[in-house]
Design an enzyme around this catalytic site. Structure first.
Site, PDB file in Angstrom:
ATOM      1  N   ASP A   1       0.940  -0.837   0.029  1.00 26.40           N
ATOM      2  CA  ASP A   1       0.505   0.122   0.330  1.00 26.40           C
ATOM      3  C   ASP A   1       0.908   1.460   0.420  1.00 26.40           C
ATOM      4  O   ASP A   1       2.334   1.324   0.533  1.00 26.40           O
ATOM      5  CB  ASP A   1      -0.766   0.292   1.474  1.00 26.40           C
ATOM      6  CG  ASP A   1      -2.270   0.778   1.047  1.00 26.40           C
ATOM      7  OD1 ASP A   1      -2.373   1.781   0.457  1.00 26.40           O
ATOM      8  OD2 ASP A   1      -2.777   0.565   1.960  1.00 26.40           O
TER       9      ASP A   1
ATOM     10  N   ASP B   1      -9.130   3.536  -1.747  1.00 29.56           N
ATOM     11  CA  ASP B   1      -9.614   4.346  -0.512  1.00 29.56           C
ATOM     12  C   ASP B   1     -11.150   4.789  -0.934  1.00 29.56           C
ATOM     13  O   ASP B   1     -11.609   6.187  -0.781  1.00 29.56           O
ATOM     14  CB  ASP B   1      -9.391   5.041   0.001  1.00 29.56           C
ATOM     15  CG  ASP B   1      -8.113   4.960   1.063  1.00 29.56           C
ATOM     16  OD1 ASP B   1      -7.680   3.592   0.866  1.00 29.56           O
ATOM     17  OD2 ASP B   1      -7.110   5.736   1.763  1.00 29.56           O
TER      18      ASP B   1
END
Length: 937
Positions: free
Chosen positions: A535, A611
């Site tokens: 990430d 997200d």
């Protein structure tokens, strides 16, 4: 408050109120973007130098000149109707970056044939059966690519090509320069450009001609030093006869790209490709997001073509429409006998690098997938567990929490293959470590999960905590493994651990070092059932410009970060995957999830759309986002089920599971501050609906796995827009909320609250479509209105297809390996159908050495056959055929006879349902790897 806490608090606020646009540049705030975008169409300043054309084997080379500098160009003809245009400075003051990591090896050249050469142009023929041609026009410079004697792509026909050659700093002056030869040349080179940083004329005496005063550029409190000076480049690319273009992900926008300039423009900003960490991103927006694939596909009812702008620097793309005329009018008139044709015009500009454009000429969508995969590689066959269901949260608190999640799935008989741990599992945000207070025996935990056939994924980001005694930091610091700042010291910024430095994955040696950290001896507490999540690898730098790294940071080979920014996030999962393979001694396939990506990322694992937010708009947006990503080669992609931010209500959560179960990567994930939402925590009705969606995924895993096998061979995406399979049907060109899974299933997930009916367009006027739940039959080429409940989404099997499934409920894919198969045969109007099934051990690389099975199925004239589809395969499956469903059969048979490969025969039991036109053939009980026939009499 501590600086890091301030930063994280700001991020948390952003997650509540939406993206803070002030954190991210507009085109007018990016000087190179403004300079290039301000150019107006005209005859190009660039022309081919007479006498420099050289036609060799597979390439045409030439020199280009504008008012101020010399360049070298070449058109390279490649195999399979593909070509490449490369333009660089002839003698640059500094080397210019050429992206190589995107390519899966050196592209294969193909012979060309000179068709015509005059004082004005040269035309060469190449490609499959000589169907492709390239025409290089000398003055003004232009390159047209033709397929079957029709122009399908034209480069620089609008004269927007720009190439800012490197210059000496001495040329940068605030006062009007002396009339030297050098400055006169410099002034001529500024034609058509503006210095947007100059104050208004009444406040500042501007020089007679704009000069390069932006060798440094400031954005907010950050200064980009630009030691080599401005170096941007750009070119217009037009697609005659086309009204729809697709691709250039990642953007939270429509599937068919919107216009950004000219009449009818929907966006005022160009599409931007610059990997960024954008909190709670906005929808219907061309802003940059986490990944960048500079590939655009153009399509009309006659042909498809695509371009790959192989540049890893910050890139912007304008999209407009027009009628073809001017530069390409004569060629079009010659072939079409017409004065004008609609076209899409695009304008690409990047901050640095070279012009490196691949043109893929199709002519059909499936040809484009194959052509692009030949350049950047296809998606390797993933392990079966990775395409099953994943459960993630930021964060499961401790070892007992993980056991509780596992138990919840067990107690409620819900399959799950992977449980994930976010950053809180580490010792103080130090990757490759465990918080021993929370996870006192990680190996025991991993082994316990594995006893249920389940794996785990832990997060490993590219930023490394600068803490004495942390072995990763000690090694990276002492061995010089970090990216450097512009002064040569280790780049130091802020991310989750606080003060951090970033591993320089652009170095092959450093990638090798990183891979070694995945070994069981280096990653203490790990096992071979542990996989990895990369990430924040855009890279995200909380206190950097635009929440990312300074462009003047230095990488391996003395390249600046501006040159490699978009490719950086791809190189971490490459190294991570290599480490997983090495960890198993080369036996097991890796699984890596990455947030950042670039062209070629498909070779190294899966990605997700970042997200997102728990609202209906983000559920709806996941469809065009994933379709765009798949069209550009990255087929292993998904969106966080349920939304990362905020709390979905039960209806939204159910609908999201129903959608996610029919998308390539299927993971539920949620933010730290959200309520727990694992399926078993909901009331019985909600839980059962979620469970049914997950079971639908598991039952169709043989079908999905076969699609991934084909993707690994041809590059074709598993999740496809309807026009890919129906390329001449214009009604499909803008559809983005429904899609095909392979060519056999059509899905249109419900993406609005409280609906009781849902419109679905079924393509193909000669096609038959069967609803998978009640087997209702529909004719294609029409929009139908379907009643929907919380238990139902529109899902149709295409007539003429055969789909393999496994119907037993299991806790994970490990237990399903040898389960029996059901084959669902959906007949078309001719009473026939075809399909296939790929099988192997689902985990290792043994399929590379022939241990696989490919079966071809066919039903025609009342006879079902199963045959070996690839004699090179030697895998022996223990699975057998449990049932064959034939849908669309109109008369009850008298007998159903099975004939085996050895000639033996037996009668099979069957059930016929006249109202559903369905024949169920029970228990053929034949091994799936054996040839057999079933005759329905």
């Amino acid at each position: 408050m501590h600086a890091l806490h301030l930063i994280i608090s700001a991020c948390a606020v952003a997650s509540v109120i939406g993206v803070d646009r002030n954190n991210f540049k507009t085109c007018s705030e990016s000087s190179f973007c403004k300079r290039n975008r301000d150019l107006e169409p005209k005859d190009s300043r660039f022309h081919v130098v007479p006498g420099t054309i050289n036609i060799g084997s597979g390439r045409v080379t030439f020199e280009l000149l504008n008012d101020e500098a010399s360049f070298v160009g070449e058109v390279i003809t490649l195999v399979d109707n593909t070509a490449r245009l490369m333009i660089n400075e002839k003698a640059p003051l500094h080397p210019r970056y050429v992206v190589k990591d995107s390519l899966d090896g050196e592209p294969k050249t193909a012979p060309l044939k000179l068709e015509e050469q005059t004082d004005a142009s040269v035309r060469v023929n190449f490609g499959s059966e000589g169907r492709a041609s390239a025409v290089i026009v000398f003055k003004p410079f232009r390159v047209d690519f033709l397929m079957d004697k029709e122009i399908v792509t034209s480069l620089n026909s609008r004269g927007l090509m720009n190439f800012e050659h490197y210059r000496k700093p001495a040329l940068v002056q605030h006062d009007p320069p002396a009339p030297t030869e050098a400055t006169e040349e410099h002034h001529e080179g500024e034609e058509g450009q503006e210095n947007h940083e100059q104050p208004p004329a009444e406040e500042h005496q501007a020089p007679p001609e704009p000069t390069y005063e932006d060798w440094t550029e400031t954005y907010k409190s950050h200064t980009d030093h630009r030691p080599k000076g401005p170096s941007s480049l750009g070119m217009d690319i037009s697609f005659p006869g086309v009204e729809h273009v697709y691709g250039i992900p990642e953007h939270a926008d429509s599937l068919a790209l919107k216009l950004t300039k000219g009449n009818g423009a929907h966006h005022s900003e160009p599409y931007r490709l610059y990997n960024l960490d954008v909190f709670e991103y906005e929808l219907n927006n061309p802003m940059a997001l986490y990944g960048s694939i500079p590939v655009m596909m153009a399509h009309n009812a006659q042909h498809s073509t695509s371009v790959f702008w192989n540049n890893a620097a910050e890139t912007w793309i304008d999209v407009s429409n027009s009628l073809a005329k001017s530069g390409i009018l004569s060629m079009l008139s010659y072939f079409h006998g017409s004065d004008e044709t609609p076209q899409i015009d695009t304008h690409w500009f990047s901050e640095s690098g070279i012009i490196d454009v691949f043109v893929m000429l199709g002519p059909k969508p499936h040809d484009l997938f194959r052509q692009y995969a030949a350049l950047t590689g296809p998606t390797p066959l993933p392990p079966m567990f990775s395409i099953a269901y994943h459960q993630c949260r930021w964060n499961y608190n401790d070892q007992e929490d993980v056991y509780g999640v596992n138990k919840g799935y067990e107690d409620h008989d819900i399959p799950v293959d992977v449980i994930w741990l976010d950053i809180e599992h580490t010792d103080g945000k130090k990757y490759f470590t465990w918080d021993v207070a929370k996870f006192p025996n990680s190996k025991e935990m991993l082994d316990k999960l594995w006893s249920y056939g389940r794996r785990m994924v832990t997060i490993v980001d590219p930023h490394i905590k600068r803490e004495d005694g942390y072995h990763i930091h000690s090694d990276a610091s002492s061995q010089g493994l970090y990216i450097k700042n512009h002064n040569g010291g280790d780049y130091d910024g802020w991310c989750w651990p606080g003060s951090s430095s970033w591993i320089d994955f652009t170095s092959p040696d450093i990638r090798k070092w990183w891979a070694e950290q995945l070994s069981l001896s280096r990653y203490s507490g790990s096992t071979t059932s542990l996989f990895t999540w990369n990430d924040m690898n855009e890279p995200s730098v909380f206190n950097g410009p635009e929440i990312t790294m300074h462009k003047d940071a230095k990488h391996h080979g003395d390249w600046e970060h501006r040159d490699v920014h978009n490719v950086y996030g791809m190189l971490q999962p490459q190294a991570t995957g290599e480490g997983q393979v090495a960890r198993s001694g080369g036996r097991d396939r890796p699984f890596v999830l990455s947030r950042a990506f670039f062209a070629g990322s498909q070779r190294f694992g899966a990605i997700w759309t970042g997200d997102n937010t728990a609202d209906w708009g983000h559920l709806k947006a996941s469809m065009p986002m994933l379709l765009s990503i798949g069209l550009t080669g990255l087929t292993f992609a998904g969106a966080d089920v349920g939304g990362f931010f905020k709390n979905p209500d039960s209806e939204l959560l159910i609908r999201w599971y129903q959608a996610g179960a029919h998308q390539p990567f299927f993971r539920a994930h949620a933010h730290l501050d959200t309520k727990r939402r694992e399926p078993y925590l909901h009331d019985e009705n909600v839980m059962q609906r979620i469970r049914n969606a997950i079971l639908a995924r598991y039952s169709r895993l043989p079908f999905w796995y076969t699609l991934y096998y084909h993707a690994s061979k041809t590059g074709v995406p598993t999740m496809r827009p309807l026009w890919v399979e129906f390329p001449s049907e214009e009604a499909t060109f803008s559809l983005e909320e429904e899609y095909l899974i392979g060519s056999a299933l059509l899905a249109k997930p419900v993406t609005e609250a409280g609906v009781s009916s849902w419109d679905v367009y079924l393509p193909g006027k000669d096609e038959v479509w069967y609803a998978t739940d009640d087997l209702s039959r529909y004719t294609g080429g029409q929009t139908i209105t379907l009643s929907v409940t919380l238990d139902r989404i529109p899902l149709f099997q295409r007539g003429g297809s055969i789909i393999p499934t496994k119907e037993r409920i299991r806790r994970s894919t490990v237990q399903m390996l040898n389960d029996p198969l059901t084959l669902t045969v959906a007949l078309n109007n001719q009473g026939s159908a075809k399909g296939d099934l790929y099988m192997d051990d689902e985990t290792t690389f043994d399929h590379h050495s022939g241990k696989y099975l490919l079966r071809n199925f066919e039903f025609t004239a009342g006879k079902f056959t199963s045959r070996n589809g690839d004699t090179a395969g030697s895998y022996r499956s223990e699975s057998w055929v449990q049932r064959i469903d034939v849908i669309g059969i109109t008369a009850q048979p008298a007998t159903v006879t099975l004939t085996l490969s050895n000639g033996s025969q037996r009668q099979l039991a069957f059930y016929f349902n006249a109202s559903h036109s369905r024949l169920v053939i029970r228990k053929p009980d034949v091994n799936i790897g054996e040839d057999f026939d079933i005759v329905i009499a």
